[in-house]
Design a protein around this motif. Structure first.
Motif, short mmCIF file in Angstrom:
data_model
loop_
_atom_site.label_atom_id
_atom_site.label_comp_id
_atom_site.label_asym_id
_atom_site.label_seq_id
_atom_site.Cartn_x
_atom_site.Cartn_y
_atom_site.Cartn_z
N SER A 174 -14.92 -22.63 -51.23
CA SER A 174 -15.08 -23.18 -52.58
C SER A 174 -16.25 -22.51 -53.29
O SER A 174 -17.30 -22.25 -52.70
N TYR A 203 -2.15 -22.84 -59.70
CA TYR A 203 -2.80 -23.41 -58.52
C TYR A 203 -1.75 -24.16 -57.70
O TYR A 203 -0.64 -24.43 -58.16
N ASN A 237 -6.41 -24.66 -51.85
CA ASN A 237 -5.74 -24.24 -53.09
C ASN A 237 -5.15 -22.87 -52.83
O ASN A 237 -5.88 -21.88 -52.75
N SER A 265 -11.99 -25.83 -49.13
CA SER A 265 -13.23 -26.61 -49.16
C SER A 265 -13.99 -26.35 -47.87
O SER A 265 -13.40 -26.08 -46.82
N GLU A 404 -11.48 -23.13 -64.80
CA GLU A 404 -11.97 -23.52 -63.48
C GLU A 404 -11.15 -24.70 -62.98
O GLU A 404 -10.94 -25.67 -63.70
N LEU A 405 -10.67 -24.60 -61.74
CA LEU A 405 -9.90 -25.67 -61.10
C LEU A 405 -10.77 -26.35 -60.06
O LEU A 405 -11.43 -25.68 -59.26
N ILE A 406 -10.80 -27.68 -60.09
CA ILE A 406 -11.57 -28.45 -59.11
C ILE A 406 -10.63 -29.44 -58.45
O ILE A 406 -10.03 -30.29 -59.11
N THR A 408 -10.45 -32.38 -55.49
CA THR A 408 -11.19 -33.27 -54.60
C THR A 408 -10.18 -34.13 -53.85
O THR A 408 -9.01 -34.23 -54.23
N GLU A 423 -15.58 -30.65 -52.49
CA GLU A 423 -14.85 -29.98 -53.56
C GLU A 423 -14.21 -28.69 -53.08
O GLU A 423 -14.73 -27.99 -52.21
N CYS A 424 -13.10 -28.37 -53.72
CA CYS A 424 -12.44 -27.07 -53.57
C CYS A 424 -12.29 -26.54 -54.99
O CYS A 424 -11.40 -26.94 -55.73
N ARG A 425 -13.21 -25.67 -55.39
CA ARG A 425 -13.23 -25.22 -56.78
C ARG A 425 -13.35 -23.72 -56.87
O ARG A 425 -13.90 -23.05 -56.01
#
Length: 432
Positions: A174, A203, A237, A265, A404-406, A408, A423-425
């Motif tokens: 992430s 995504y 992701n 993540s 930006e993609l987040i 959780t 988080e995986c962002r």
């Protein structure tokens, strides 16, 4: 399979004050990862509240299997620790729970806690192999319906867990930006393909299964033993270039559309931490075939699913400029899987394929049955035909540069503490 024990008691508090009531990392979670304080080498850590415990640094305060586990965590990857098996991981969890809840340990242990926001987080293990499954049935139906309205699922889907071999070398933790991929695409109005940046970048809302103890080449993993080979779960992701995918995926399946970048993540939530959130595998619809005998285990059907909720947010460049909060695109549940994680492990090894500690298995996109639970823009925008409305009159059919993609995720159940995955962002950068 382990049972609920003292480490799941929501009333137990930690002397690490930030852990008490923490939405992701309370005392009842204790996920594993690789961290590095500024200027220091990476090593194994456990997230506790807003801090990270240096696991190997407290090895001398532990005994037996727990001490062995803590010493294994002193390396720059967790492969050896994950491969030691669930008993060793459980011993470490029990011992760390005790020292972080015992005030008499605070003076000796506190020097080995680091502020999480002052540390770099790395991939938890060296990933030698990565397989992505297609276990989310609602996603499979939604996508299939766009191409085969009358027959969205191919005949084998309900008999065999579908998957493809992905690219381990392009998996990143992430926070690492994603460069928009180039590739061949063939728009419907053209007679020949063109090459250039993907225009339909997407995504995929997934979870990652970490292999713990491996199996020997030629020796399958029985379904009843599959849980012994699963170390834990993270968020995944699996970024996808839909226009490149549409041109290349037949006849051999996904290739360059999928292997340019995948985001994980950084924390592994162990299977012991997830015990209270196990639930029954949803029953198959009437008329669906039962799993073949090698994939069926009654205990797995009764408690092999996981009640984990996942949320996807987008933050566009305009949102950042105006200070707006990220906008939620959708939410999903891990119970959307048509196959359990044990079934994925067993099927993967059923031909004798050897799984190794630190291997990652993706679940596939976990969309739910309702429009607000679709796990990709391909579904949310119906293949780009119905752009998704965002605040301030912004629209998205697919991801644009600067987005930006987040993602959780968390698990909760009455009578137990909520635990999360962090988080995986990642942000999209222009193609090179």
């Amino acid at each position: 399979m382990s049972c609920v024990d003292f480490t799941h008691d929501p009333a137990t508090r930690s002397w690490v004050a930030s852990a008490n009531g923490h939405p992701d990392f309370p005392l009842q979670n204790l996920p594993l990862g690789i961290f590095a304080p500024r200027g220091e080498k990476p090593r194994g850590g456990i997230a506790i509240g807003d801090a990270i415990l240096d696991v190997s640094a407290v090895a001398d305060r532990l005994d037996g299997d727990a001490r062995q586990a803590a010493l294994l965590a002193g390396q720059d990857t967790l492969n050896d620790l994950l491969g030691a098996g669930p008993e060793i991981l459980r011993a470490l969890r029990h011992a760390v729970f005790r020292i972080l809840s015992d005030p008499s340990q605070e003076a000796a242990v506190r020097p080995h806690l680091y502020r999480a926001d002052a540390c770099a987080l790395h991939l938890p293990a060296k990933i030698n192999d990565y397989t992505d499954f297609y276990a989310g049935i609602h996603h499979a139906e939604n996508v299939g319906r766009q191409f085969r309205p009358d027959n969205p699922l191919l005949p084998n889907y309900k008999y065999v867990p579908i998957g493809y071999h992905g690219r381990a070398s392009s998996i990143r933790p992430s926070g690492v930006d994603v460069v928009r991929p180039n590739g061949q695409m063939k728009p419907p109005h053209l007679d020949a393909p063109l090459f250039g940046p993907s225009r339909r970048l997407d995504y995929e809302l997934e979870m990652a299964i970490w292999v713990g103890r491996g199996n020997t080449l030629g020796h399958p993993v029985p379904i009843a033993d599959a849980s012994d080979h699963i170390a834990g779960i993270s968020i995944l992701n699996d970024w996808s270039a839909r226009d490149i995918q549409g041109w290349e995926y037949q006849p051999l399946g996904p290739f360059l559309a999928k292997n340019f970048h995948s985001t994980l993540s950084p924390w592994i939530v162990t299977m012991d931490a997830l015990v209270p959130y196990r639930t029954a595998q949803p029953p198959r619809p009437a008329g669906d075939p039962a799993p073949l005998p090698y994939l069926f285990d009654e205990d797995d059907q009764q408690s092999g699913a996981l009640a984990i909720r996942m949320d996807v947010h987008i933050r566009t460049p305009h949102m950042r400029e105006t200070g707006a909060a990220p906008h939620q695109l959708s939410s999903g549940s891990m119970t959307a899987m048509y196959w359990t994680i044990a079934q994925l492990i067993t099927h993967h090894a059923s031909n004798g394929c050897n799984l190794s500690p630190g291997d990652v298995l993706g679940t596939g996109t976990l969309s739910g049955p309702t429009p607000d639970s679709r796990g990709s823009l391909l579904e949310l925008s119906v293949g780009g035909k119905e752009p998704v409305a965002l605040p301030d009159n912004e629209m998205r059919s697919f991801l644009e540069d600067g987005d930006e993609l987040i993602i959780t995720a968390y698990a909760e159940r009455p009578g137990f503490a909520r635990i999360g995955f962090g988080e995986c962002r990642a942000m999209i950068l222009p193609a090179l």
